[in-house]
Design a protein around this motif. Structure first.
Motif, mmCIF file in Angstrom:
data_model
loop_
_atom_site.group_PDB
_atom_site.id
_atom_site.type_symbol
_atom_site.label_atom_id
_atom_site.label_comp_id
_atom_site.label_asym_id
_atom_site.label_seq_id
_atom_site.Cartn_x
_atom_site.Cartn_y
_atom_site.Cartn_z
ATOM 1 N N TYR A 86 0.980 -1.072 -0.045
ATOM 2 C CA TYR A 86 0.127 -0.179 0.178
ATOM 3 C C TYR A 86 0.664 1.110 0.128
ATOM 4 O O TYR A 86 2.068 1.249 0.908
ATOM 5 N N THR A 87 0.384 1.797 -1.132
ATOM 6 C CA THR A 87 1.469 3.428 -0.673
ATOM 7 C C THR A 87 0.306 4.150 -1.191
ATOM 8 O O THR A 87 -0.431 4.499 -1.548
ATOM 9 N N GLY A 88 1.090 5.679 -0.764
ATOM 10 C CA GLY A 88 0.100 6.817 -1.206
ATOM 11 C C GLY A 88 1.146 7.929 -0.774
ATOM 12 O O GLY A 88 1.734 8.172 -0.377
ATOM 13 N N GLN A 89 0.840 9.277 -1.246
ATOM 14 C CA GLN A 89 1.635 9.994 -0.865
ATOM 15 C C GLN A 89 0.775 11.381 0.309
ATOM 16 O O GLN A 89 -0.279 11.297 -0.378
ATOM 17 N N VAL A 90 1.441 11.973 1.075
ATOM 18 C CA VAL A 90 0.678 12.797 1.702
ATOM 19 C C VAL A 90 1.628 13.948 1.892
ATOM 20 O O VAL A 90 2.730 14.416 2.271
ATOM 21 N N THR A 91 1.229 15.618 1.674
ATOM 22 C CA THR A 91 1.900 16.720 1.446
ATOM 23 C C THR A 91 1.554 17.417 3.042
ATOM 24 O O THR A 91 0.840 17.804 3.247
ATOM 25 N N VAL A 92 2.145 17.377 3.793
ATOM 26 C CA VAL A 92 2.154 18.354 4.943
ATOM 27 C C VAL A 92 2.973 20.434 4.459
ATOM 28 O O VAL A 92 4.135 20.022 4.920
ATOM 29 N N VAL A 93 1.720 20.810 4.370
ATOM 30 C CA VAL A 93 2.359 22.300 3.996
ATOM 31 C C VAL A 93 2.614 22.965 5.270
ATOM 32 O O VAL A 93 1.153 23.421 6.369
ATOM 33 N N PHE A 94 3.569 24.259 5.542
ATOM 34 C CA PHE A 94 3.732 25.027 6.206
ATOM 35 C C PHE A 94 4.048 25.963 6.176
ATOM 36 O O PHE A 94 4.486 26.426 5.429
ATOM 37 N N ASP A 95 2.770 26.664 6.953
ATOM 38 C CA ASP A 95 2.501 28.290 5.655
ATOM 39 C C ASP A 95 2.830 29.358 6.678
ATOM 40 O O ASP A 95 1.625 29.008 7.267
ATOM 41 N N ALA A 96 3.507 29.693 6.881
ATOM 42 C CA ALA A 96 4.041 31.537 7.612
ATOM 43 C C ALA A 96 2.954 32.717 6.928
ATOM 44 O O ALA A 96 3.351 33.329 7.384
ATOM 45 N N GLU A 97 2.443 33.004 5.246
ATOM 46 C CA GLU A 97 1.829 33.702 4.110
ATOM 47 C C GLU A 97 0.467 33.432 5.536
ATOM 48 O O GLU A 97 -0.399 32.828 4.636
#
Length: 288
Positions: free
Chosen positions: A276-287
């Protein structure tokens, strides 16, 4: 921001120091802000006054301690300086950016600055004070090498199950990081495979299971006034969580948590040998 005047400094020159009206007794709503000094040779006095109550100031005046009652003496004010306090929210609670503002005071009889009777040669009838505050925050998240791949496993690996033990209760991986932050920021996630509020991982046969994605942060960072401990991350920028700085945070530890729960682990075990695979992108947003 609140702004208040706190000190008034005057250099005034008259024919003789003992007749100088600013030297030496302070009356009314002011007290001495420091020592007064004078020059007997040229009649010049230097005084520093402080309003007793800067929030609701009362009229202040002075009287020479040497001149007889009824004495009239002209004094030339060579310099007037003003001290002030600026009270702003803690910068680490402010969004990054440039903050500007201004305030205008009236000068003259009945104005915000009223210098009394028989005062002449004022340079103008108003004073505008302009403010500019530039807030720049430190903001950095540092992950160790290899953090781009999170392998989800049982607590003690797969050996117990492969040896005939019980099926694992959960599959998980915690990814550590270090954080530097002196201001607010937002965090959200993006999913390759979406199952509503959660991301998913999928095998070659198309079967997929949801993955919980959560985050823990050091005590200097809070969400809605509370500590951040295994807080689930929402999907998409519009649902982003906002975090506030309770204090500046410099090089402190945090973690990302990925987990497949017990029921979904059981579903995965129905397809042995698959990945089982998959991509997770965690975004840290200072704007913000």
């Amino acid at each position: 921001m609140s702004f208040e005047w706190t000190l008034f400094s005057v250099i005034a020159k008259s024919a003789t120091l003992d007749r100088n009206p600013t030297y030496y007794r302070i009356l009314g709503g002011c007290v001495a802000g420091g020592g007064a000094s004078g020059s007997w040779g040229d009649g010049r006095a230097r005084v520093l006054w402080r309003p007793s109550d800067s929030g609701t100031p009362a009229p202040c005046w002075s009287r020479s301690i040497y001149a007889p009652a009824g004495t009239v003496m002209q004094a030339d004010v060579e310099e007037l300086s003003i001290g002030f306090n600026m009270n702003i929210p803690p910068p680490y609670r402010l969004k990054a950016g440039t903050y500007r503002g201004s305030i205008t005071y009236r000068i003259g009889p009945g104005g915000d600055f009223d210098f009394g009777n028989d005062v002449s040669n004022l340079s103008g009838d108003s004073l505008t004070v302009n403010f500019e505050l530039d807030v720049q925050h430190a903001f950095m998240f540092e992950f160790p090498p290899g953090s781009d791949r999170a392998v989800l496993e049982p607590r003690n690996g797969w050996q117990a199950w492969l040896a005939g033990g019980k099926a694992p209760q959960r599959l998980y991986r915690d990814l550590p990081f270090r954080v530097w932050s002196t201001g607010p920021f937002k965090v959200y996630k993006l999913c390759q495979y979406d199952t509503g509020a959660k991301c998913a991982i999928k095998n070659d046969g198309g079967e997929q299971v949801p993955v919980d994605v959560a985050m823990s942060l050091p005590a200097g960072v809070q969400h809605r006034g509370q500590a951040v401990e295994r807080l689930p991350l929402p999907s998409g920028r519009l649902a982003a969580l906002q975090f506030e700085a309770a204090m500046p945070t410099l090089n402190r530890p945090g973690q990302l948590h990925f987990e497949v729960g017990r029921n979904d682990v059981q579903a995965m075990l129905q397809h042995p040998g698959s990945t089982y695979t998959g991509q997770v992108t965690v975004v840290f947003d200072a704007e913000l």
